[in-house]
Write a protein that holds these residues in place. Structure first.
Motif, PDB file in Angstrom:
ATOM      1  N   PRO A 181      30.039  50.956  52.431  1.00 48.15           N
ATOM      2  CA  PRO A 181      29.429  49.767  53.447  1.00 48.15           C
ATOM      3  C   PRO A 181      28.681  48.909  52.592  1.00 48.15           C
ATOM      4  O   PRO A 181      28.397  47.885  53.171  1.00 48.15           O
ATOM      5  CB  PRO A 181      28.602  50.847  54.152  1.00 48.15           C
ATOM      6  N   GLU A 182      28.144  49.355  51.384  1.00 51.54           N
ATOM      7  CA  GLU A 182      27.068  48.598  50.697  1.00 51.54           C
ATOM      8  C   GLU A 182      27.586  47.903  49.447  1.00 51.54           C
ATOM      9  O   GLU A 182      26.924  47.108  48.914  1.00 51.54           O
ATOM     10  CB  GLU A 182      25.775  49.636  50.248  1.00 51.54           C
ATOM     11  N   THR A 183      28.937  48.021  49.171  1.00 48.03           N
ATOM     12  CA  THR A 183      29.414  47.443  48.117  1.00 48.03           C
ATOM     13  C   THR A 183      29.756  45.906  48.677  1.00 48.03           C
ATOM     14  O   THR A 183      30.291  45.424  49.228  1.00 48.03           O
ATOM     15  CB  THR A 183      31.128  47.986  47.898  1.00 48.03           C
ATOM     16  N   ALA A 184      29.332  45.309  47.344  1.00 44.69           N
ATOM     17  CA  ALA A 184      29.473  43.797  47.387  1.00 44.69           C
ATOM     18  C   ALA A 184      30.553  43.456  46.341  1.00 44.69           C
ATOM     19  O   ALA A 184      30.946  44.086  45.259  1.00 44.69           O
ATOM     20  CB  ALA A 184      28.312  43.034  46.709  1.00 44.69           C
ATOM     21  N   ILE A 185      31.527  42.744  46.879  1.00 43.69           N
ATOM     22  CA  ILE A 185      32.827  42.467  46.196  1.00 43.69           C
ATOM     23  C   ILE A 185      32.658  40.954  45.410  1.00 43.69           C
ATOM     24  O   ILE A 185      32.541  39.927  46.157  1.00 43.69           O
ATOM     25  CB  ILE A 185      33.972  42.220  47.238  1.00 43.69           C
ATOM     26  N   VAL A 186      32.736  40.882  44.309  1.00 41.52           N
ATOM     27  CA  VAL A 186      32.646  39.887  43.405  1.00 41.52           C
ATOM     28  C   VAL A 186      33.930  39.256  43.007  1.00 41.52           C
ATOM     29  O   VAL A 186      34.525  40.023  42.128  1.00 41.52           O
ATOM     30  CB  VAL A 186      31.707  40.200  42.134  1.00 41.52           C
ATOM     31  N   LEU A 187      34.217  37.950  43.291  1.00 45.13           N
ATOM     32  CA  LEU A 187      35.613  37.514  42.869  1.00 45.13           C
ATOM     33  C   LEU A 187      35.416  36.682  41.818  1.00 45.13           C
ATOM     34  O   LEU A 187      34.644  35.394  42.001  1.00 45.13           O
ATOM     35  CB  LEU A 187      36.367  36.951  43.887  1.00 45.13           C
ATOM     36  N   LEU A 188      35.661  36.930  40.425  1.00 44.70           N
ATOM     37  CA  LEU A 188      35.641  36.030  39.129  1.00 44.70           C
ATOM     38  C   LEU A 188      36.935  35.538  39.217  1.00 44.70           C
ATOM     39  O   LEU A 188      37.602  36.035  38.208  1.00 44.70           O
ATOM     40  CB  LEU A 188      35.108  36.759  38.000  1.00 44.70           C
ATOM     41  N   GLN A 189      37.371  34.648  39.785  1.00 48.35           N
ATOM     42  CA  GLN A 189      38.935  34.368  39.777  1.00 48.35           C
ATOM     43  C   GLN A 189      39.034  32.878  40.018  1.00 48.35           C
ATOM     44  O   GLN A 189      38.047  32.061  40.543  1.00 48.35           O
ATOM     45  CB  GLN A 189      39.463  35.007  40.986  1.00 48.35           C
ATOM     46  N   ASN A 190      40.122  32.285  39.653  1.00 48.79           N
ATOM     47  CA  ASN A 190      40.545  30.920  39.808  1.00 48.79           C
ATOM     48  C   ASN A 190      40.881  30.472  41.105  1.00 48.79           C
ATOM     49  O   ASN A 190      41.332  31.371  41.958  1.00 48.79           O
ATOM     50  CB  ASN A 190      41.511  30.675  38.945  1.00 48.79           C
TER      51      ASN A 190
END
Lengths: 311, 311
Positions: free
Chosen positions: B96-105
């Motif tokens: 529930p507390e996880t942030a999803i970080v997209l380091l993508q093009n």
């Protein structure tokens, strides 16, 4: 008296059609550079779906000063590249009665010859053929072979008719067109999209290009642009020519375009004859041809790289 | 308490930035597939113009069921390809507390994650970096490294600030943007022309593309199309962004685009993220983007061929 014919540019096209004219009884000499030794000693071997044959030129020459008197016809099978100056190559052997026959790709390629030889007959010709020079002195004829020839800029002549008859005698279908410039534009409808796309899309055959919606749509747009230019320069093409080219390509066995063969073998491509000249004609008439221009821009860079890798 | 971070997609981007976060004291685990054995036993060696370093992950895992409890951040460094379902890959470890970080093009890549994890924070991020995974467990950092991150679809948060501070502590410039979607479009102004052209023009670097008028003009037109789409989707870009990208590229050392590196190593290219998504956005707004479409069409065929040769 059978005509004397000199083939200049004895690659796939020059070798094949020169050989056919020899079969019809013409006295055919060939100018050879890299293949000189092989052709001199062994002639040219043509593997063909229509029957293999062997072509022993009447004379194999390395230097045009070894050839005289001037021939009745010079059959030019050279590639159309900025660095190949056809005029310069043939000028030593052009006599007053010599007809210069261009069996070459592209549009608006005749002008330099008209300028250099204003009193000679220029015969413009289109070869609808899949043929490759596989090794020195060896040509592989894969499919088709039909020719369309005509006096440039228009009309026919005794020479066009004589040449067509020789081809027919050898089994090559040859039509004399009284409006060969229009025929050139018509052939460009196929060449302008499919030659460049076959290279730029990563090396694909004709089947791939007509079966994938992206390349098919792009090809169609390039074809429409060619039709628009042809009309502007006074050579309108028949309605339906785009669809006819697409359908025809669908029916063909998968086939590698000549430009793709050049690309894969690291040889310069006919970018100017097939795209550059058409784009310049469009510019003269203030026509926008964005699809042709994009292919041209990309292809020039690809071609530049081929040339750099060659040196 | 230092945050727990899970890197998914431990290639060049994931490995480099994961290693940097570890330097800042975060507990960084890495999900590895092909490189698992090497990274497990030797960690990741980063050769960098800014100073080499070694990254020993807190934990190296092959299967996400080996990882618990859910991390504070998942750093996604996967390529954006139709066959890679990020949602499916990470769902087992998203708490529930996880942030999803997209380091993508690419653009418009966040939506599937918003759909799948509507209550999680999605942080969209852009990496301005030249970095390559040269061998298993070996990353070569060539140039740059700046990050822009922001909460998706807009704004900032404690998590974006904490992450940015960790990066800064490790020496990586990291800006928190409150309008990261605009930043994505802005980055696409560079990616949409130069990635595709670098491949289609026969494998050319950035210098070649800005120095040749044909490719430069094509690049400019693609950039203008990207600006037009960005404006239509509500993320207008600053005036002068096209010229700024061209000038910036002129100043760069010659550099191979990521798409060209993929092409040359026979790996699938991010055609959809970099061109397809932009074109689909244009279509939603009835915008004509012919230059992007031509590159897209050609590139899809090139990509298809890569995939066929792979199998």
């Amino acid at each position: 008296m059978k005509p004397r014919i000199l083939v200049v540019g004895t690659g796939a096209i020059g070798g094949f059609y020169g050989g056919k004219l020899a079969q019809a009884g013409a006295r055919v000499a060939t100018l050879c550079r890299s293949d000189y030794e092989t052709v001199k000693s062994e002639g040219i071997k043509v593997t063909s779906t229509l029957g293999d044959f062997h072509f022993t030129p009447d004379k194999v020459i390395r230097d045009l000063s070894d050839y005289s008197p001037p021939p009745d016809y010079i059959l030019v099978g050279l590639k159309v590249l900025p660095e190949i100056d056809t005029t310069e190559i043939i000028k030593a052997v052009v006599g007053p009665e010599t007809a210069i026959v261009l069996l070459q790709n592209g549009v608006e390629i005749e002008e330099p010859l008209v300028q250099a030889f204003p009193n000679n007959e220029i015969i413009s010709g289109l070869a609808f053929i899949c043929v490759t020079r596989t090794d020195p002195g060896h040509i592989d004829h894969i499919d088709f072979g039909r020719l369309v020839i005509g006096r440039f800029p228009a009309g026919k002549s005794d020479k066009t008719d004589q040449l067509a008859n020789l081809f027919k005698d050898s089994g090559v279908p040859c039509m004399v067109s009284e409006d060969v410039v229009t025929d050139r534009w018509r052939k460009l409808v196929w060449n302008a999209p499919f030659n460049p796309i076959s290279v730029l899309a990563g090396g694909v055959d004709t089947k791939t290009m007509v079966e994938n919606p992206e390349s098919l749509e792009l090809a169609r747009q390039v074809m429409e642009e060619v039709c628009m230019i042809a009309e502007a320069v006074g050579h309108p093409l028949p309605v339906g020519v785009v669809q006819e080219n697409i359908e025809g390509t669908r029916r063909m066995s998968p086939y590698k375009s000549s430009m793709l063969v050049d690309f894969e073998t690291g040889r310069p491509m006919e970018v100017e004859a097939i795209l550059g000249n058409g784009i310049r004609a469009a510019k003269r008439h203030n026509l926008a041809v964005p699809h042709m221009e994009i292919l041209y821009g990309l292809l020039k860079l690809v071609d530049k790289k081929i040339r750099e890798q060659k040196t």
